[in-house]
Design a protein around this motif. Structure first.
Motif, short mmCIF file in Angstrom:
data_model
loop_
_atom_site.label_atom_id
_atom_site.label_comp_id
_atom_site.label_asym_id
_atom_site.label_seq_id
_atom_site.Cartn_x
_atom_site.Cartn_y
_atom_site.Cartn_z
N MET A 266 37.98 121.39 87.75
CA MET A 266 36.79 121.00 87.16
C MET A 266 36.66 121.25 85.75
SD MET A 266 32.96 122.58 87.99
CE MET A 266 33.57 124.25 87.69
N ASN A 267 37.08 122.62 85.11
CA ASN A 267 37.46 122.70 83.90
C ASN A 267 38.44 121.82 83.19
OD1 ASN A 267 35.51 124.85 84.51
ND2 ASN A 267 36.86 126.53 84.38
N PHE A 268 39.55 122.00 83.77
CA PHE A 268 40.67 121.20 83.09
C PHE A 268 40.23 119.64 82.91
CE2 PHE A 268 44.48 118.84 82.83
CZ PHE A 268 45.33 119.65 81.97
N THR A 269 39.75 119.11 84.00
CA THR A 269 39.47 117.58 83.69
C THR A 269 38.46 117.47 82.94
OG1 THR A 269 39.92 117.46 86.09
CG2 THR A 269 38.72 115.46 85.26
N GLY A 270 37.24 118.01 83.04
CA GLY A 270 36.28 117.83 81.95
C GLY A 270 36.52 117.79 80.44
N GLU A 271 37.55 119.02 80.28
CA GLU A 271 38.10 119.24 78.84
C GLU A 271 39.28 118.13 78.48
OE1 GLU A 271 37.73 120.39 75.18
OE2 GLU A 271 36.47 121.00 76.79
N TRP A 272 40.01 117.50 79.47
CA TRP A 272 41.09 116.59 79.12
C TRP A 272 40.15 115.34 78.97
CZ3 TRP A 272 43.00 113.32 83.49
CH2 TRP A 272 44.00 112.20 82.78
N LEU A 273 39.47 114.86 79.76
CA LEU A 273 38.79 113.68 79.58
C LEU A 273 37.81 113.75 78.06
CD1 LEU A 273 37.65 112.73 83.25
CD2 LEU A 273 39.58 111.83 82.04
N ARG A 274 37.39 114.77 78.08
CA ARG A 274 36.53 115.14 76.79
C ARG A 274 35.07 114.27 76.99
NH1 ARG A 274 39.87 114.68 70.81
NH2 ARG A 274 40.84 116.45 71.24
N ILE A 275 34.71 114.85 77.95
CA ILE A 275 33.21 114.18 78.41
C ILE A 275 32.18 114.42 77.19
CG2 ILE A 275 31.29 114.33 79.91
CD1 ILE A 275 33.20 115.43 82.05
N SER A 276 31.32 113.53 76.70
CA SER A 276 30.63 113.42 75.69
C SER A 276 29.57 114.50 76.08
CB SER A 276 29.86 111.94 75.30
OG SER A 276 28.81 112.02 74.60
N PRO A 277 28.95 115.15 74.79
CA PRO A 277 28.08 116.06 74.86
C PRO A 277 26.51 115.53 75.58
CG PRO A 277 29.21 116.59 72.69
CD PRO A 277 29.70 115.23 73.54
N ALA A 278 26.51 114.02 75.04
CA ALA A 278 25.34 113.36 75.58
C ALA A 278 25.39 113.29 77.19
CB ALA A 278 25.36 112.23 74.90
N MET A 279 26.68 113.38 77.73
CA MET A 279 26.62 113.16 79.08
C MET A 279 26.28 114.37 80.04
SD MET A 279 28.13 110.29 80.56
CE MET A 279 28.84 110.95 81.80
N TYR A 280 26.33 115.49 79.57
CA TYR A 280 26.03 116.47 80.38
C TYR A 280 24.71 116.73 81.23
CZ TYR A 280 30.76 118.36 79.34
OH TYR A 280 32.21 118.60 79.31
N PRO A 281 23.54 116.19 80.47
CA PRO A 281 22.34 116.40 81.14
C PRO A 281 22.61 115.54 82.42
CG PRO A 281 21.92 116.71 78.80
CD PRO A 281 23.56 116.42 78.97
N PHE A 282 22.90 114.26 82.10
CA PHE A 282 23.16 113.13 82.96
C PHE A 282 24.05 113.62 84.16
CE2 PHE A 282 25.18 109.04 84.59
CZ PHE A 282 24.35 108.90 85.30
N MET A 283 25.18 114.32 83.71
CA MET A 283 26.03 114.78 84.88
C MET A 283 25.19 115.85 85.88
SD MET A 283 29.13 113.65 84.21
CE MET A 283 30.50 114.92 84.71
#
Length: 267
Positions: free
Chosen positions: A224-241
């Motif tokens: 979970m940690n590695f994938t999120g940082e590798w994909l570089r999820i946009s900060p705007a995405m996290y509330p939607f996540m």
């Protein structure tokens, strides 16, 4: 306290961590600078201190041996579950990014870092954050505390309690100076705390379906940690996540409510 691990663990787990983290929170220097790094690491050892300490006192060598076996025995994990552990978060994150783009929530939901795999410095740092820290967390938090909760409560109650304690432990990370400086993750308590509880319910399901394997939940957490940082999820995405995580958690709760998972190994 020894006879009441459901109370003893959170007291030791949170008390030990906050004792050493207060100097870091009061400091204006980076958490990665000396001596803040020492205080941070000492406080971060609280899952091991609480889990192994209470296991040793309450169950002695037998309980410590059981923790070690569940941490190292990869044969507990059924073959199909290796696919889930390694690829669940990749599929989930990509699906959420696709939905966010279709709905116009984020124009660029991902900024995948392909260069990560050719630069050993950042890759090593991400490896430590993704795998080493979860290894410390999961032994005590899940191997000892979740196990104790599941012996008394349903998966839903055990997951909610375990997740709430885990979220409280993580709360200071938002204020640690410079902790997320080398990552793309910038959490806010209003969406991060409930997301941690949702993640815990998923971890409970993984734990029950892999014969109480600490190794399985460690890999699940780390990916979970590695994938999120590798994909570089946009900060705007996290509330939607959080929406996606809540949906998964609700589906899981409904599954448990139907009684279909009548035992730990029924998945």
């Amino acid at each position: 306290m020894i006879r009441r691990p459901l109370i003893a663990f959170p007291l030791v787990y949170l008390g030990w961590a906050y004792l050493f983290w207060v100097p870091v929170l009061l400091s204006e220097s980076s958490v990665w600078a000396f001596p803040n790094l020492i205080w941070f690491l000492l406080g971060g050892a609280s899952p091991i201190v609480a889990g192994l300490g209470l296991a040793a006192v309450a169950g002695g060598k037998d309980q410590l041996r059981d923790l070690w076996q569940r941490l190292t025995d990869w044969r507990r994990i059924p073959g199909r579950w290796w696919l889930v552990l390694l690829f669940f978060w990749l599929v989930f994150d990509l699906a959420m990014a696709g939905v966010a783009r279709l709905l116009g929530i984020a124009g660029e939901p991902l900024n995948t870092n392909w260069l990560l795999f050719v630069d050993p410095g950042p890759l090593l740092f991400l490896f430590v954050l993704s795998f080493v820290f979860p290894a410390v967390e999961e032994v005590g938090l899940r191997g000892f505390y979740l196990e104790a909760l599941l012996q008394r409560y349903s998966p839903i109650v055990a997951g909610l309690v375990n997740g709430a304690v885990w979220a409280i432990w993580h709360a200071p990370f938002v204020w640690f100076p410079g902790y997320y400086a080398n990552t793309t993750f910038n959490p806010e308590l209003y969406w991060w705390m409930p997301m941690i509880i949702c993640h815990t319910l998923l971890i409970v399901y993984v734990y029950n379906c892999t014969q109480r394997s600490i190794l399985a939940v460690l890999i699940f957490h780390a990916m979970m940690n590695f994938t999120g940082e590798w994909l570089r999820i946009s900060p705007a995405m996290y509330p939607f996540m959080l929406t996606g995580n809540l949906a998964l958690a609700m589906l899981l709760v409904m599954f448990w409510k139907t009684g279909r998972q009548s035992s730990r190994n029924t998945c």
